[in-house]
Design an enzyme around this catalytic site. Sequence first.
Site, short mmCIF file in Angstrom:
data_model
loop_
_atom_site.label_atom_id
_atom_site.label_comp_id
_atom_site.label_asym_id
_atom_site.label_seq_id
_atom_site.Cartn_x
_atom_site.Cartn_y
_atom_site.Cartn_z
N GLU A 76 -37.17 -7.08 37.80
CA GLU A 76 -37.32 -6.86 36.36
C GLU A 76 -37.81 -8.16 35.72
O GLU A 76 -38.66 -8.16 34.82
CB GLU A 76 -36.00 -6.43 35.73
CG GLU A 76 -36.11 -6.11 34.25
CD GLU A 76 -34.77 -5.84 33.62
OE1 GLU A 76 -34.56 -4.71 33.17
OE2 GLU A 76 -33.91 -6.75 33.58
N ASP A 85 -46.59 2.93 34.21
CA ASP A 85 -47.31 1.74 33.76
C ASP A 85 -47.74 1.88 32.30
O ASP A 85 -48.35 2.88 31.92
CB ASP A 85 -48.54 1.51 34.66
CG ASP A 85 -49.18 0.15 34.41
OD1 ASP A 85 -48.46 -0.79 34.06
OD2 ASP A 85 -50.41 0.04 34.58
N HIS A 86 -47.41 0.88 31.49
CA HIS A 86 -47.68 0.88 30.05
C HIS A 86 -47.01 2.04 29.33
O HIS A 86 -47.52 2.54 28.32
CB HIS A 86 -49.20 0.86 29.77
CG HIS A 86 -49.83 -0.44 30.10
ND1 HIS A 86 -50.09 -0.84 31.40
CD2 HIS A 86 -50.24 -1.48 29.32
CE1 HIS A 86 -50.64 -2.04 31.39
NE2 HIS A 86 -50.73 -2.46 30.15
N HIS A 125 -38.61 -0.52 27.45
CA HIS A 125 -37.36 0.23 27.55
C HIS A 125 -36.38 -0.28 26.50
O HIS A 125 -36.63 -1.24 25.78
CB HIS A 125 -36.76 0.17 28.96
CG HIS A 125 -36.05 -1.10 29.30
ND1 HIS A 125 -35.11 -1.19 30.30
CD2 HIS A 125 -36.13 -2.34 28.76
CE1 HIS A 125 -34.65 -2.43 30.37
NE2 HIS A 125 -35.25 -3.15 29.46
N CYS A 161 -31.48 -6.48 25.84
CA CYS A 161 -32.12 -5.23 26.27
C CYS A 161 -31.70 -4.04 25.41
O CYS A 161 -32.21 -2.94 25.60
CB CYS A 161 -31.85 -4.97 27.76
SG CYS A 161 -32.97 -5.88 28.85
N HIS A 165 -41.05 -5.35 29.95
CA HIS A 165 -40.94 -6.24 31.10
C HIS A 165 -42.19 -6.09 31.96
O HIS A 165 -42.78 -5.00 32.01
CB HIS A 165 -39.74 -5.90 31.98
CG HIS A 165 -38.42 -6.12 31.32
ND1 HIS A 165 -37.84 -7.36 31.21
CD2 HIS A 165 -37.58 -5.26 30.72
CE1 HIS A 165 -36.69 -7.25 30.57
NE2 HIS A 165 -36.50 -5.98 30.25
N HIS A 192 -38.53 -3.27 23.95
CA HIS A 192 -39.14 -4.51 24.45
C HIS A 192 -39.70 -4.18 25.82
O HIS A 192 -39.36 -3.14 26.40
CB HIS A 192 -38.13 -5.65 24.52
CG HIS A 192 -37.05 -5.36 25.52
ND1 HIS A 192 -35.99 -4.55 25.25
CD2 HIS A 192 -36.91 -5.73 26.81
CE1 HIS A 192 -35.23 -4.44 26.32
NE2 HIS A 192 -35.77 -5.14 27.29
NI NI Z 1 -34.94 -5.19 29.23
#
Ligand code: NI
Length: 137
Positions: free
Chosen positions: A126, A79-80, A14, A33, A41, A39
């Site tokens: 997160e 997911d991914h 995100h 972020c 998580h 990047h």
């Molecule tokens: Ni982040």
Amino acid sequence: MIYITRREQFNAAHRLYRDDFSDEQNRKVFGKCSNPNWHGHNYTLFVTVRGHVNPETGFLVNLKDLSRIIQEQVVEYIDHKNLNVEVPFMKGRLASTENLAKAIWEQLETPVKTLGAELHCVKIYETENNIVDYFGE
Ligand code: NI
């Protein structure tokens, strides 16, 4: 009333930013972020449902059924994936963990009812230190 929780995990990318902010404002408000190159998580999702124990089975819900619903309604979409650009239920929302928890609630609320339970809480880690709880209001 009894409560039961299923844990699921997913990885997603995100970026937290606003188009109407300068790069400097985005960095100031969203910190790391806001990295323009995305990047990721490793998220952990806890879905808690509530209801009454079925005297025949001793279960509130069958956790396999709850897991399947979470997989079908949530994990398969995120997911991914990149939460900003390719997740239909995050479209138009800032990709914060708070907004993700609200969107996941909307995905799960009705399907959970088909199991004879009520959705109680969507909790997302997160990171180990940053945790969001949403109770639907
Ligand atoms: Ni982040």
